[in-house]
Scaffold this active site. Structure first.
Site, PDB file in Angstrom:
ATOM      1  N   ASP A   1       8.635 -13.790  -0.186  1.00 52.90           N
ATOM      2  CA  ASP A   1       7.863 -13.549  -1.396  1.00 52.90           C
ATOM      3  C   ASP A   1       8.133 -14.646  -2.421  1.00 52.90           C
ATOM      4  OD1 ASP A   1       7.201 -11.337  -0.066  1.00 52.90           O
ATOM      5  OD2 ASP A   1       8.181  -9.900  -1.407  1.00 52.90           O
TER       6      ASP A   1
ATOM      7  N   ASP B   1       5.377 -16.998  -4.126  1.00 58.70           N
ATOM      8  CA  ASP B   1       5.186 -17.107  -5.566  1.00 58.70           C
ATOM      9  C   ASP B   1       5.244 -18.558  -6.017  1.00 58.70           C
ATOM     10  OD1 ASP B   1       4.822 -14.427  -5.950  1.00 58.70           O
ATOM     11  OD2 ASP B   1       6.930 -14.007  -6.368  1.00 58.70           O
TER      12      ASP B   1
ATOM     13  N   LEU C   1      -1.139  -8.002 -10.776  1.00 57.37           N
ATOM     14  CA  LEU C   1      -0.396  -8.257 -12.010  1.00 57.37           C
ATOM     15  C   LEU C   1      -0.048  -9.725 -12.104  1.00 57.37           C
ATOM     16  CD1 LEU C   1       2.196  -5.325 -11.881  1.00 57.37           C
ATOM     17  CD2 LEU C   1       0.345  -5.585 -13.548  1.00 57.37           C
TER      18      LEU C   1
ATOM     19  N   GLU D   1       9.541  -0.617 -15.813  1.00 63.78           N
ATOM     20  CA  GLU D   1       9.839   0.176 -14.615  1.00 63.78           C
ATOM     21  C   GLU D   1       9.942  -0.747 -13.415  1.00 63.78           C
ATOM     22  OE1 GLU D   1       5.930   1.600 -15.455  1.00 63.78           O
ATOM     23  OE2 GLU D   1       5.461   1.734 -13.327  1.00 63.78           O
TER      24      GLU D   1
ATOM     25  N   LYS E   1       9.303  -2.689 -10.008  1.00 60.79           N
ATOM     26  CA  LYS E   1       8.123  -3.028  -9.208  1.00 60.79           C
ATOM     27  C   LYS E   1       8.485  -2.700  -7.762  1.00 60.79           C
ATOM     28  CE  LYS E   1       4.677  -6.610  -8.536  1.00 60.79           C
ATOM     29  NZ  LYS E   1       4.610  -6.719  -7.093  1.00 60.79           N
TER      30      LYS E   1
ATOM     31  N   ASP F   1       8.321  -2.448  -3.831  1.00 57.52           N
ATOM     32  CA  ASP F   1       7.796  -3.351  -2.807  1.00 57.52           C
ATOM     33  C   ASP F   1       7.214  -2.532  -1.655  1.00 57.52           C
ATOM     34  OD1 ASP F   1       7.149  -5.655  -1.565  1.00 57.52           O
ATOM     35  OD2 ASP F   1       9.168  -6.132  -0.881  1.00 57.52           O
TER      36      ASP F   1
ATOM     37  N   TYR G   1       2.508   5.529 -10.544  1.00 61.46           N
ATOM     38  CA  TYR G   1       2.754   4.729 -11.749  1.00 61.46           C
ATOM     39  C   TYR G   1       1.494   4.321 -12.503  1.00 61.46           C
ATOM     40  CZ  TYR G   1       1.941   1.012  -8.314  1.00 61.46           C
ATOM     41  OH  TYR G   1       1.414   0.239  -7.334  1.00 61.46           O
TER      42      TYR G   1
ATOM     43  N   LYS H   1       4.620  -2.795 -19.378  1.00 66.04           N
ATOM     44  CA  LYS H   1       3.257  -2.417 -19.759  1.00 66.04           C
ATOM     45  C   LYS H   1       3.234  -2.053 -21.239  1.00 66.04           C
ATOM     46  CE  LYS H   1       2.621  -0.525 -15.155  1.00 66.04           C
ATOM     47  NZ  LYS H   1       2.622   0.674 -14.302  1.00 66.04           N
TER      48      LYS H   1
ATOM     49  N   LYS I   1       9.470 -10.962 -12.045  1.00 69.48           N
ATOM     50  CA  LYS I   1       9.966 -10.980 -10.669  1.00 69.48           C
ATOM     51  C   LYS I   1      11.457 -11.325 -10.617  1.00 69.48           C
ATOM     52  CE  LYS I   1       7.348 -10.639  -7.569  1.00 69.48           C
ATOM     53  NZ  LYS I   1       6.211 -11.302  -6.971  1.00 69.48           N
TER      54      LYS I   1
ATOM     55  N   CYS J   1      15.053 -31.169  25.874  1.00 70.02           N
ATOM     56  CA  CYS J   1      15.140 -29.715  25.705  1.00 70.02           C
ATOM     57  C   CYS J   1      16.517 -29.234  26.155  1.00 70.02           C
ATOM     58  CB  CYS J   1      14.046 -29.046  26.525  1.00 70.02           C
ATOM     59  SG  CYS J   1      14.228 -27.257  26.594  1.00 70.02           S
TER      60      CYS J   1
ATOM     61  N   CYS K   1      16.122 -27.035  29.507  1.00 70.92           N
ATOM     62  CA  CYS K   1      15.690 -27.521  30.823  1.00 70.92           C
ATOM     63  C   CYS K   1      15.843 -29.024  30.995  1.00 70.92           C
ATOM     64  CB  CYS K   1      14.244 -27.104  31.113  1.00 70.92           C
ATOM     65  SG  CYS K   1      13.027 -27.962  30.096  1.00 70.92           S
TER      66      CYS K   1
ATOM     67  N   CYS L   1       9.342 -29.056  23.752  1.00 72.30           N
ATOM     68  CA  CYS L   1       9.791 -29.298  25.115  1.00 72.30           C
ATOM     69  C   CYS L   1       8.561 -29.531  25.988  1.00 72.30           C
ATOM     70  CB  CYS L   1      10.559 -28.066  25.584  1.00 72.30           C
ATOM     71  SG  CYS L   1      10.674 -27.908  27.362  1.00 72.30           S
TER      72      CYS L   1
ATOM     73  N   CYS M   1      10.510 -24.645  32.212  1.00 74.57           N
ATOM     74  CA  CYS M   1      11.566 -24.418  31.223  1.00 74.57           C
ATOM     75  C   CYS M   1      11.935 -22.930  31.171  1.00 74.57           C
ATOM     76  CB  CYS M   1      11.104 -24.885  29.848  1.00 74.57           C
ATOM     77  SG  CYS M   1      12.335 -24.559  28.574  1.00 74.57           S
TER      78      CYS M   1
HETATM   79  S1  IVH Z   1       0.927  -1.419 -12.237  1.00 81.82           S
HETATM   80  C1  IVH Z   1      -3.483  -3.027 -13.231  1.00 81.82           C
HETATM   81  N1  IVH Z   1       3.360  -0.716 -11.618  1.00 81.82           N
HETATM   82  O1  IVH Z   1       2.331  -4.514  -7.674  1.00 81.82           O
HETATM   83  C2  IVH Z   1      -2.191  -3.153 -12.495  1.00 81.82           C
HETATM   84  N2  IVH Z   1       2.141  -1.999 -10.025  1.00 81.82           N
HETATM   85  O2  IVH Z   1       1.353  -7.215  -8.181  1.00 81.82           O
HETATM   86  C3  IVH Z   1      -1.638  -1.847 -12.081  1.00 81.82           C
HETATM   87  N3  IVH Z   1       3.358  -2.413  -7.958  1.00 81.82           N
HETATM   88  O3  IVH Z   1      -1.003  -3.899  -6.856  1.00 81.82           O
HETATM   89  C4  IVH Z   1      -0.402  -2.005 -11.291  1.00 81.82           C
HETATM   90  N4  IVH Z   1       5.179  -1.323  -8.484  1.00 81.82           N
HETATM   91  O4  IVH Z   1       0.805  -2.521  -5.674  1.00 81.82           O
HETATM   92  C5  IVH Z   1       2.267  -1.374 -11.220  1.00 81.82           C
HETATM   93  N5  IVH Z   1       5.504   0.023 -11.165  1.00 81.82           N
HETATM   94  C6  IVH Z   1       4.416  -0.631 -10.784  1.00 81.82           C
HETATM   95  C7  IVH Z   1       4.337  -1.248  -9.534  1.00 81.82           C
HETATM   96  C8  IVH Z   1       3.176  -1.928  -9.192  1.00 81.82           C
HETATM   97  C9  IVH Z   1       4.562  -2.024  -7.551  1.00 81.82           C
HETATM   98  C10 IVH Z   1       2.443  -3.228  -7.144  1.00 81.82           C
HETATM   99  C11 IVH Z   1       1.048  -2.692  -7.050  1.00 81.82           C
HETATM  100  C12 IVH Z   1       0.178  -3.785  -7.576  1.00 81.82           C
HETATM  101  C13 IVH Z   1       1.046  -4.988  -7.423  1.00 81.82           C
HETATM  102  C14 IVH Z   1       0.662  -6.052  -8.415  1.00 81.82           C
END
Ligand code: IVH
Length: 716
Positions: free
Chosen positions: A47, A51, A97, A130, A132, A134, A242, A306, A330, A434, A437, A458, A464
């Site tokens: 990831d 990014d 986001l 809060e 994020k 995965d 969320y 948010k 992140k 190699c 082989c 190879c 091989c």
């Molecule tokens: S809010 C309008 N809150 O992250 C945006 N997203 O990169 C509403 N995700 O598609 C998303 N944890 O799948 C929000 N606490 C969280 C999250 C969260 C994971 C994911 C979600 C979103 C992606 C955006």
């Protein structure tokens, strides 16, 4: 893959030409990673590295706004939906986001919110913060309190209908509890698998001799997108709520109160959600969450901030693909320092020599790491795939002190080397033969770029042993023959014992075993029952879908997607093999027909023909076909007016998209081709159709405009 470039993020010295070139490369590279992540649930980069690619793209676009491409990654959120599930159009789009990578980015976010609202420095502004999660996002629609549908994000506009599967997830209420339930409630959140559950699942897989799952996120995604919901039910999926989509009435006026309401309705909400008043407080909460990260039972990759007041969220609205009122801060890739003890060369199924770092074990993010990928020869030498120096040219030597990083739950990588601690005098010498082989290992020159391929291969091919074992592992892997009780371990064991030297041998194992002096049932780890179980599992696969059969052969550039294209086009194994033989004549029609398969490129076609031209490999394919019967691809929807027809789309479609039109055509049993020939049955010409329309007229091919096409398929 040539390896992950570690790119600098800020473009300092770039000419217009270089910038345009790099934006083009980034667009296709990011699109490819998006497809791997979203469609295949199988990312090949971390990831963090992903990014970095996106950040680099944005940075160049900011410096060169005139060069922003139409297909810029900044303009799209996810990846187009696939067709195996019905589609659900999101009433409110599911967006992504924006990312913040450091404290400065968070301060910028807060400042930009104030600027947009025309607020002064001191005006109080409350945020929620809060983790994020995965996992993968899911939208749940309730009507009068009852769950009526569940949709994945898809491309943000249209997702997949996974309602039956969502109903099996224990955290997802079928009925909302408590009062205060509006008629229409759409709750959004993240589906995930906990770390402990994931570990337990892999213990089961290991015991069954099956390939292990790579990480919780992909397993969760794969589990939710099963066509058989009993499989989903057997997986330990969880859900955190969320966010929300369409609501007939908002039950609260702040983000925080909305989360409380969701909890009251019966959803799991994240306990680390906080309401905070300043950038400093946000960043402090971020650090707290970061510290507790390793101890949490679920993977997180950052913290989401948010704006708390929903009225303000409404005023701030959205900037193309992301809300202005939220940002994801992140976590950086996790780093650790250790010693590079050895560089081991592994040989892949297609002969690629892949260097692997053997490291002194070190903990990174709660996981003990003792191996890391080194990608290829150039990466060790400190040269990127574009010939530019990486690590400013610092090479890697045995005994070096190195920094490794891990982002998400992917294979760790070596990032840098501490030259002050170096003891080795000589650079690492990458083998030119190699190690398995002894055949020469070469780096072919790419005809187009004139540069040596980053991967050394190879040349031993069939002789091989390492390629052979990897080929067998691939053959029995989950998306290929998927033979119960026959995984990597068994592939290695049976090859070493001389029992299975190539995939065809698998199917004669039972017969040969009967005549063998040392029967499988007498070997370590086997008894009469387990040996018979294995032979039965093998027999179970004597009939197999054609695309799996093709994919299992392990031909370079012929992955699952291309295998499906071949299967759909040629429909049965005999026709496919005859077409391959005929296409060996590059002047003939069969070759042109193969290149015309929409989406199947020349690289894959050449690799396919090369593979089949090798008498040893062809011998294995022929031997396999005496043991295994690939199921022909059924002619679908024979009542459809376009079943069995070859269709070409050209020009701009206004009411539908090219991908949708193609999907509809294929669903109704037609083949879609890229160019007009005598074999074309129908040309669908949108606006500004050019040479193809002319050619169709010359050949007397039937032609429809877009409306004609829509009418035709509407009646099907
Ligand atoms: S809010 C309008 N809150 O992250 C945006 N997203 O990169 C509403 N995700 O598609 C998303 N944890 O799948 C929000 N606490 C969280 C999250 C969260 C994971 C994911 C979600 C979103 C992606 C955006």
């Amino acid at each position: 893959m040539s390896g992950e470039p570690i790119r600098e993020i800020v473009p300092r010295k770039l000419t217009d030409e270089q910038a345009a070139e790099e934006l083009a490369a980034l667009a296709s590279e990011i699109a490819e990673h998006d497809a791997r992540y979203h469609n295949d649930d199988a990312p090949t980069i971390s990831d963090g590295a992903y990014d970095t690619l996106r950040k680099r793209n944005t940075a160049i676009e900011e410096r060169f706004p005139d060069l922003v491409r139409e297909d810029s990654p900044s303009n799209n959120v996810g990846s187009p939906v696939q067709s195996k599930f019905d589609k659900i159009t999101h009433k409110v789009p599911m967006l992504s986001l924006d990312n913040a990578f450091d404290d400065g980015d968070v301060a910028d976010f807060s400042a930009s919110v104030r600027r947009f609202l025309n607020w002064k420095e001191g005006d109080p502004l409350t945020f929620t913060a809060e983790p994020k999660i995965d996992g993968l996002s899911l939208a749940l629609r309730y009507e009068r309190g009852e769950l009526v549908s569940a949709a994945t994000r898809g491309d943000g506009q249209v997702g997949e209908n996974v309602t039956a599967n969502a109903r099996t997830v224990k955290d997802i209420p079928r009925k909302l509890s408590g009062g205060n339930v509006p008629d229409i409630v759409e709750i959004r959140g993240e589906v995930y698998i906990g770390k402990a559950d994931f570990a337990a699942l892999n213990v089961e897989m290991e015991a069954a001799g099956k390939q292990l799952y790579v990480n919780p996120r992909n397993t969760a995604a794969g589990s939710l997108r099963q066509l058989d919901s009993r499989i989903t039910a057997s997986r330990p999926l969880k859900f955190f709520a969320y966010a929300w989509g369409e609501m007939s009435k908002l039950p609260a006026d702040t983000q925080f109160a909305m989360i409380e309401q969701m909890a009251a309705w019966g959803f799991s909400t994240n306990p680390l959600t906080a309401r905070l008043e300043s950038v400093e407080a946000l960043v402090a909460h971020y650090r707290t969450i970061e510290e507790s990260r390793a101890g949490l039972d679920y993977d997180i990759d950052g913290v989401v901030y948010k704006v708390d007041d929903l009225g303000l969220q409404g005023r701030l609205g959205f900037a193309s693909r992301v809300p202005r009122w939220a940002i994801a801060h992140k976590f950086p890739a996790e780093l650790a320092t250790t010693i590079l003890r050895e560089i081991e060369i592994q040989i892949g199924r297609t002969g690629a020599l892949s260097p692997v770092a053997r490291l002194d074990p070190v903990t990174v993010g709660g996981v003990v790491v003792s191996n890391a990928t080194l990608h290829n020869e150039d990466y060790i030498a400190g040269v990127g795939s574009n010939g530019e120096p990486i690590r400013e040219g610092r090479d890697l030597r045995i005994g070096d002190t190195v920094t490794i990083f891990r982002a998400g739950d992917v294979i760790p990588k070596v990032m840098d080397v501490d030259l002050s601690k170096r003891t080795a005098k000589e650079p690492f010498e990458f083998p030119t033969v190699c190690p398995a082989c002894g055949s020469p290992a070469v780096r072919p020159i790419d005809e187009k770029t004139g540069r040596a391929d980053s991967v050394r291969r190879c040349t031993g091919g069939f002789i091989c042993p390492a390629q052979a074992v990897e080929g067998i592992k691939h053959f029995v892997s989950r998306n290929a023959f998927d033979i119960d009780g026959f995984g990597d371990k068994q592939a290695e064991l049976f090859h070493e014992l001389g029992m299975v030297m190539n995939p065809a041998d698998i199917f004669t194992l039972r017969e040969r075993d009967k005549r063998s002096l040392k029967r499988l049932e007498n070997r370590d780890g086997y008894g009469k029952t387990s040996a018979n179980k294995l032979f039965d599992a093998i027999d179970d696969r004597r009939k197999i879908d054609l695309h799996r059969f093709i994919f299992a052969l392990g031909i370079r550039h012929v992955g699952e997607g291309n295998a499906k294209l071949l299967a759909r086009h040629y429909r049965d194994a005999d026709t496919l093999l005859a077409a391959i033989d005929a296409a060996q004549d590059r002047e003939g029609e069969a070759w042109v027909e193969m290149l015309d398969i929409d989406g199947f490129g020349e690289t894959a076609a050449t690799a396919l023909l090369d593979f089949m031209a090798d008498p040893n490999r062809r011998g294995v394919v022929d031997a396999l076909l005496t043991e295994v019967t690939p199921n022909p691809v059924e002619q679908v929807a024979s009542s459809s007016p376009i079943a069995g027809k070859t269709i070409v789309f050209t020009g701009t479609l206004e009411q539908t998209t090219r991908s949708e039109a193609k999907a509809v055509a294929e669903r109704l049993g037609a083949k879609v081709s890229g160019s007009v020939s005598a074999k074309t049955d129908l040309l669908v010409a949108g606006e500004k159709a050019g040479s193809k329309l002319k050619k169709a007229a010359e050949l007397g091919v039937d032609t429809l405009d877009e409306q004609g096409w829509l009418d035709l398929v509407a009646s099907a």
